[in-house]
Scaffold this motif. Structure first.
Motif, PDB file in Angstrom:
ATOM      1  N   HIS A   2      -6.556 -17.207 -12.824  1.00 41.19           N
ATOM      2  CA  HIS A   2      -5.381 -17.206 -11.942  1.00 41.19           C
ATOM      3  C   HIS A   2      -5.385 -15.913 -11.113  1.00 41.19           C
ATOM      4  CE1 HIS A   2      -1.324 -17.501 -10.448  1.00 41.19           C
ATOM      5  NE2 HIS A   2      -1.075 -18.589 -11.162  1.00 41.19           N
ATOM      6  N   PRO A   3      -5.183 -16.013  -9.794  1.00 38.22           N
ATOM      7  CA  PRO A   3      -5.174 -14.808  -8.952  1.00 38.22           C
ATOM      8  C   PRO A   3      -4.098 -13.786  -9.340  1.00 38.22           C
ATOM      9  CG  PRO A   3      -5.409 -16.776  -7.610  1.00 38.22           C
ATOM     10  CD  PRO A   3      -5.104 -17.247  -8.999  1.00 38.22           C
ATOM     11  N   LEU A   4      -3.085 -14.207 -10.078  1.00 40.56           N
ATOM     12  CA  LEU A   4      -2.042 -13.273 -10.532  1.00 40.56           C
ATOM     13  C   LEU A   4      -2.101 -13.065 -12.049  1.00 40.56           C
ATOM     14  CD1 LEU A   4       0.961 -14.549  -8.354  1.00 40.56           C
ATOM     15  CD2 LEU A   4      -0.610 -12.674  -7.863  1.00 40.56           C
ATOM     16  N   ALA A   5      -3.267 -13.292 -12.624  1.00 35.76           N
ATOM     17  CA  ALA A   5      -3.405 -13.199 -14.087  1.00 35.76           C
ATOM     18  C   ALA A   5      -3.127 -11.794 -14.603  1.00 35.76           C
ATOM     19  CB  ALA A   5      -4.826 -13.624 -14.494  1.00 35.76           C
ATOM     20  N   ASP A   6      -3.329 -10.786 -13.758  1.00 33.84           N
ATOM     21  CA  ASP A   6      -3.167  -9.405 -14.221  1.00 33.84           C
ATOM     22  C   ASP A   6      -1.718  -8.931 -14.219  1.00 33.84           C
ATOM     23  OD1 ASP A   6      -3.441  -9.644 -11.378  1.00 33.84           O
ATOM     24  OD2 ASP A   6      -3.471  -7.470 -11.260  1.00 33.84           O
ATOM     25  N   LEU A   7      -0.797  -9.698 -13.649  1.00 37.62           N
ATOM     26  CA  LEU A   7       0.615  -9.304 -13.704  1.00 37.62           C
ATOM     27  C   LEU A   7       1.079  -9.322 -15.156  1.00 37.62           C
ATOM     28  CD1 LEU A   7       2.325 -11.224 -10.756  1.00 37.62           C
ATOM     29  CD2 LEU A   7       1.123  -9.027 -10.702  1.00 37.62           C
ATOM     30  N   SER A   8       1.781  -8.286 -15.566  1.00 34.30           N
ATOM     31  CA  SER A   8       2.218  -8.247 -16.961  1.00 34.30           C
ATOM     32  C   SER A   8       3.515  -7.467 -17.111  1.00 34.30           C
ATOM     33  CB  SER A   8       1.140  -7.617 -17.831  1.00 34.30           C
ATOM     34  OG  SER A   8       1.594  -7.535 -19.163  1.00 34.30           O
ATOM     35  N   ASN A   9       4.509  -8.124 -17.718  1.00 32.98           N
ATOM     36  CA  ASN A   9       5.730  -7.386 -18.097  1.00 32.98           C
ATOM     37  C   ASN A   9       6.169  -7.797 -19.499  1.00 32.98           C
ATOM     38  OD1 ASN A   9       6.566 -10.028 -17.085  1.00 32.98           O
ATOM     39  ND2 ASN A   9       8.652  -9.284 -17.249  1.00 32.98           N
ATOM     40  N   GLU A  10       5.243  -8.434 -20.240  1.00 30.76           N
ATOM     41  CA  GLU A  10       5.571  -8.863 -21.596  1.00 30.76           C
ATOM     42  C   GLU A  10       5.662  -7.648 -22.518  1.00 30.76           C
ATOM     43  OE1 GLU A  10       3.501 -10.450 -19.660  1.00 30.76           O
ATOM     44  OE2 GLU A  10       3.960 -12.581 -19.757  1.00 30.76           O
ATOM     45  N   ASP A  66       0.825  -1.211   0.000  1.00 36.35           N
ATOM     46  CA  ASP A  66       0.000   0.000   0.000  1.00 36.35           C
ATOM     47  C   ASP A  66       0.861   1.264   0.000  1.00 36.35           C
ATOM     48  OD1 ASP A  66      -2.251  -1.563   0.007  1.00 36.35           O
ATOM     49  OD2 ASP A  66      -2.689  -1.312   2.146  1.00 36.35           O
ATOM     50  N   ARG A  67       1.923   1.250   0.819  1.00 37.49           N
ATOM     51  CA  ARG A  67       2.755   2.447   0.895  1.00 37.49           C
ATOM     52  C   ARG A  67       3.565   2.661  -0.393  1.00 37.49           C
ATOM     53  NH1 ARG A  67       4.191   6.444   4.660  1.00 37.49           N
ATOM     54  NH2 ARG A  67       2.229   5.699   5.578  1.00 37.49           N
ATOM     55  N   LEU A  68       4.074   1.571  -0.954  1.00 37.27           N
ATOM     56  CA  LEU A  68       4.814   1.703  -2.213  1.00 37.27           C
ATOM     57  C   LEU A  68       3.906   2.226  -3.332  1.00 37.27           C
ATOM     58  CD1 LEU A  68       7.022  -1.527  -2.128  1.00 37.27           C
ATOM     59  CD2 LEU A  68       7.832   0.827  -1.960  1.00 37.27           C
ATOM     60  N   ASP A  69       2.667   1.746  -3.352  1.00 38.23           N
ATOM     61  CA  ASP A  69       1.709   2.247  -4.342  1.00 38.23           C
ATOM     62  C   ASP A  69       1.483   3.746  -4.152  1.00 38.23           C
ATOM     63  OD1 ASP A  69       1.405  -0.253  -5.437  1.00 38.23           O
ATOM     64  OD2 ASP A  69      -0.494  -0.697  -4.438  1.00 38.23           O
ATOM     65  N   ALA A  70       1.330   4.163  -2.899  1.00 39.52           N
ATOM     66  CA  ALA A  70       1.104   5.584  -2.619  1.00 39.52           C
ATOM     67  C   ALA A  70       2.307   6.424  -3.022  1.00 39.52           C
ATOM     68  CB  ALA A  70       0.795   5.775  -1.127  1.00 39.52           C
ATOM     69  N   TRP A  71       3.500   5.948  -2.719  1.00 44.87           N
ATOM     70  CA  TRP A  71       4.715   6.679  -3.097  1.00 44.87           C
ATOM     71  C   TRP A  71       4.887   6.742  -4.613  1.00 44.87           C
ATOM     72  CZ3 TRP A  71       8.258   4.210   1.180  1.00 44.87           C
ATOM     73  CH2 TRP A  71       8.145   4.979   2.356  1.00 44.87           C
ATOM     74  N   ALA A  72       4.475   5.681  -5.300  1.00 44.35           N
ATOM     75  CA  ALA A  72       4.575   5.687  -6.773  1.00 44.35           C
ATOM     76  C   ALA A  72       3.695   6.786  -7.378  1.00 44.35           C
ATOM     77  CB  ALA A  72       4.172   4.327  -7.324  1.00 44.35           C
ATOM     78  N   ARG A  73       2.564   7.061  -6.711  1.00 41.44           N
ATOM     79  CA  ARG A  73       1.630   8.078  -7.215  1.00 41.44           C
ATOM     80  C   ARG A  73       1.992   9.500  -6.782  1.00 41.44           C
ATOM     81  NH1 ARG A  73      -2.115   4.059  -5.392  1.00 41.44           N
ATOM     82  NH2 ARG A  73      -2.409   5.289  -3.489  1.00 41.44           N
ATOM     83  N   GLU A  74       2.863   9.635  -5.784  1.00 44.60           N
ATOM     84  CA  GLU A  74       3.175  10.937  -5.195  1.00 44.60           C
ATOM     85  C   GLU A  74       4.363  11.570  -5.929  1.00 44.60           C
ATOM     86  OE1 GLU A  74       3.570  14.183  -3.778  1.00 44.60           O
ATOM     87  OE2 GLU A  74       1.955  13.126  -2.723  1.00 44.60           O
ATOM     88  N   PRO A  75       4.142  12.648  -6.702  1.00 47.12           N
ATOM     89  CA  PRO A  75       5.232  13.230  -7.506  1.00 47.12           C
ATOM     90  C   PRO A  75       6.419  13.709  -6.675  1.00 47.12           C
ATOM     91  CG  PRO A  75       3.090  14.135  -8.148  1.00 47.12           C
ATOM     92  CD  PRO A  75       2.867  13.362  -6.896  1.00 47.12           C
ATOM     93  N   GLN A  76       6.175  14.161  -5.443  1.00 44.02           N
ATOM     94  CA  GLN A  76       7.266  14.696  -4.627  1.00 44.02           C
ATOM     95  C   GLN A  76       8.213  13.618  -4.109  1.00 44.02           C
ATOM     96  OE1 GLN A  76       7.029  17.950  -5.695  1.00 44.02           O
ATOM     97  NE2 GLN A  76       7.996  18.306  -3.711  1.00 44.02           N
ATOM     98  N   ARG A  88       2.827 -10.695  -5.630  1.00 45.42           N
ATOM     99  CA  ARG A  88       2.419  -9.435  -6.252  1.00 45.42           C
ATOM    100  C   ARG A  88       3.372  -8.315  -5.830  1.00 45.42           C
ATOM    101  NH1 ARG A  88      -1.904  -7.950  -8.893  1.00 45.42           N
ATOM    102  NH2 ARG A  88      -2.959  -9.921  -8.429  1.00 45.42           N
ATOM    103  N   LEU A  89       3.706  -8.278  -4.523  1.00 47.11           N
ATOM    104  CA  LEU A  89       4.655  -7.281  -4.030  1.00 47.11           C
ATOM    105  C   LEU A  89       6.011  -7.443  -4.716  1.00 47.11           C
ATOM    106  CD1 LEU A  89       5.691  -5.094  -2.056  1.00 47.11           C
ATOM    107  CD2 LEU A  89       6.060  -6.928  -0.373  1.00 47.11           C
ATOM    108  N   ASP A  90       6.519  -8.664  -4.777  1.00 37.96           N
ATOM    109  CA  ASP A  90       7.821  -8.899  -5.404  1.00 37.96           C
ATOM    110  C   ASP A  90       7.809  -8.459  -6.870  1.00 37.96           C
ATOM    111  OD1 ASP A  90       8.875  -9.982  -3.081  1.00 37.96           O
ATOM    112  OD2 ASP A  90       8.363 -12.043  -3.617  1.00 37.96           O
ATOM    113  N   PHE A  91       6.759  -8.819  -7.587  1.00 41.51           N
ATOM    114  CA  PHE A  91       6.655  -8.432  -8.998  1.00 41.51           C
ATOM    115  C   PHE A  91       6.618  -6.913  -9.132  1.00 41.51           C
ATOM    116  CE2 PHE A  91       4.214  -7.247 -12.759  1.00 41.51           C
ATOM    117  CZ  PHE A  91       4.891  -7.940 -13.752  1.00 41.51           C
ATOM    118  N   ASN A  92       5.867  -6.257  -8.255  1.00 40.60           N
ATOM    119  CA  ASN A  92       5.764  -4.799  -8.326  1.00 40.60           C
ATOM    120  C   ASN A  92       7.087  -4.109  -8.004  1.00 40.60           C
ATOM    121  OD1 ASN A  92       3.105  -4.894  -9.103  1.00 40.60           O
ATOM    122  ND2 ASN A  92       2.278  -4.619  -7.053  1.00 40.60           N
ATOM    123  N   LEU A  93       7.921  -4.731  -7.170  1.00 39.55           N
ATOM    124  CA  LEU A  93       9.255  -4.177  -6.927  1.00 39.55           C
ATOM    125  C   LEU A  93      10.084  -4.217  -8.212  1.00 39.55           C
ATOM    126  CD1 LEU A  93      10.108  -5.767  -3.454  1.00 39.55           C
ATOM    127  CD2 LEU A  93       9.606  -3.368  -3.900  1.00 39.55           C
TER     128      LEU A  93
END
Length: 370
Positions: free
Chosen positions: A362-370, A40-50, A97-102
């Motif tokens: 699949h619960p992780l079907a939405d992960l995508s880096n292709e 949650d915090r990483l998502d928030a920081w990703a959205r925060e321009p500062q 999901r967290l690992d993939f998002n990192l």
């Protein structure tokens, strides 16, 4: 929560986000609430321009993160024998999901991998854009000892190591030092354990408005120059040729036999690695062999989807619960494996670990880096 967050403001007004794992007694082992809060915090920081940069670290001198908190997982497995406990489905989906998002994070993300970096800790470190190791770093995927398998993206990073080193590290759970991590492409920078404050101060001094990558690289390079005289000696790359020779075999049974013969090897590093494997789960060895072979042809997202399937199936079988009991709960270090002989693990049981155990998508079907 065993996790805390802070934001520091630099000279340019830009902010540095710092996430600290703070469960020192458990060597910062990851729980589901910790994983969710970090996401949650990483998502928030990703959205925060500062917020222009993130540092992920662990409290205490002993470990960045020694893995996932598996005791509660095993309690859930025992309460649901032969089934997938709801906690396992939630935990592994959130962790992967967290690992993939990192791995795909949109801002510079530095991870300070000091002390023990095991299992789930490796999942965090390997996802960072700058992976920092120190003289105290001890990296490993030791799941063979608890009847699981090297997960958190290890199918991806072990299958891409030179020669048979990925297979060897997965089968033996052998520890890597900072030099090994740098040599094998599992770390980017070597800094001293006492340089973390200097790194933070340096990050706050950067002008994040222009030539960010060049400035960040210059800072890390300068700090590393101070640290390099304390870089430990390489352990595994100098032994690669012999390891490749031992593991130049047709199947996992031959690999197990080849390494088992080395328990009395005059090289203590090799002997220790062989002993760890020989006392580990033969089922895990089969899974390691298979996951590394399959991962060579998968995307990163595909790897995490495969590992999710594997992990849920491990929760349905007895080896994982028994390994955790022997190593972490009762600590008698005498696991009674369901299949104690590598030659008697049914191929059907191995194959079944790669088949889904849920209905629908699949619960992780939405992960995508292709």
């Amino acid at each position: 929560m065993n996790l805390h967050f802070e934001e520091l403001t630099g000279i340019s007004g830009a902010r540095l986000g710092i996430a600290t794992l703070d469960a020192e007694k458990s060597l910062n082992a990851l729980t589901l609430p910790m994983i969710n809060a970090l996401q949650d915090r990483l998502d928030a920081w990703a959205r925060e321009p500062q917020v222009v940069c993130v540092l992920l670290r662990g409290n205490g001198a002993k470990a960045f993160c020694a893995g996932g908190e598996v005791r509660s997982l095993v309690e859930a497995c025992r309460a649901h024998p032969g089934e997938v406990p709801p906690l396992a489905a939630q935990f592994f989906a959130a962790e992967y999901r967290l690992d993939f998002n990192l791995h795909t994070y949109p801002k510079p993300l530095l991870c300070w991998g000091h002390g023990y970096v095991l299992g789930g800790g490796m999942g965090l470190l390997q996802g960072a854009s700058t992976r920092i190791v120190t003289p105290s770093s001890r990296l490993a995927m030791p799941e063979i000892s608890i009847g699981l398998y090297p997960d958190v993206g290890a199918s991806w990073f072990l299958s891409r190591l030179p020669g048979k080193l990925g297979l060897f590290l997965g089968l033996t759970g052998a520890h890597m030092n900072a030099r090994d991590a740098i040599d094998l492409g599992l770390a980017d920078r070597f800094l001293l354990d006492g340089q973390q404050d200097d790194l933070i101060e340096g990050l706050l001094q950067l002008n994040w408005q222009e030539q960010t990558e060049m400035q960040l690289n210059s800072l890390l390079k300068a700090l590393q120059q101070e640290a390099l005289p304390q870089l430990p000696e390489a352990q595994w790359l100098p032994r690669r040729e012999k390891i490749d020779e031992w593991l130049d075999v047709s199947d996992v049974r031959c690999a197990w036999k080849a390494l088992s013969l080395l328990v009395d090897h005059p090289d203590p590093l090799i002997a220790r690695a062989a002993k760890t494997m020989a006392e580990g789960s033969p089922l895990t060895a089969h899974l390691v062999w298979e996951q590394i072979a399959r991962a060579r042809h998968l995307s990163l997202a595909g790897v995490f989807r495969m590992e999710y399937t594997l992990s849920l199936n491990c929760c349905r079988h007895p080896e994982f619960s028994e390994g955790v009991r022997a190593r972490l709960i009762d600590k008698d270090h005498k696991p009674r494996w369901h299949w104690p002989d590598i030659n008697h693990v049914p191929e059907a049981a191995v194959e079944a670990h790669f088949h889904k155990v849920w209905e629908g998508r699949h619960p992780l079907a939405d992960l995508s880096n292709e």
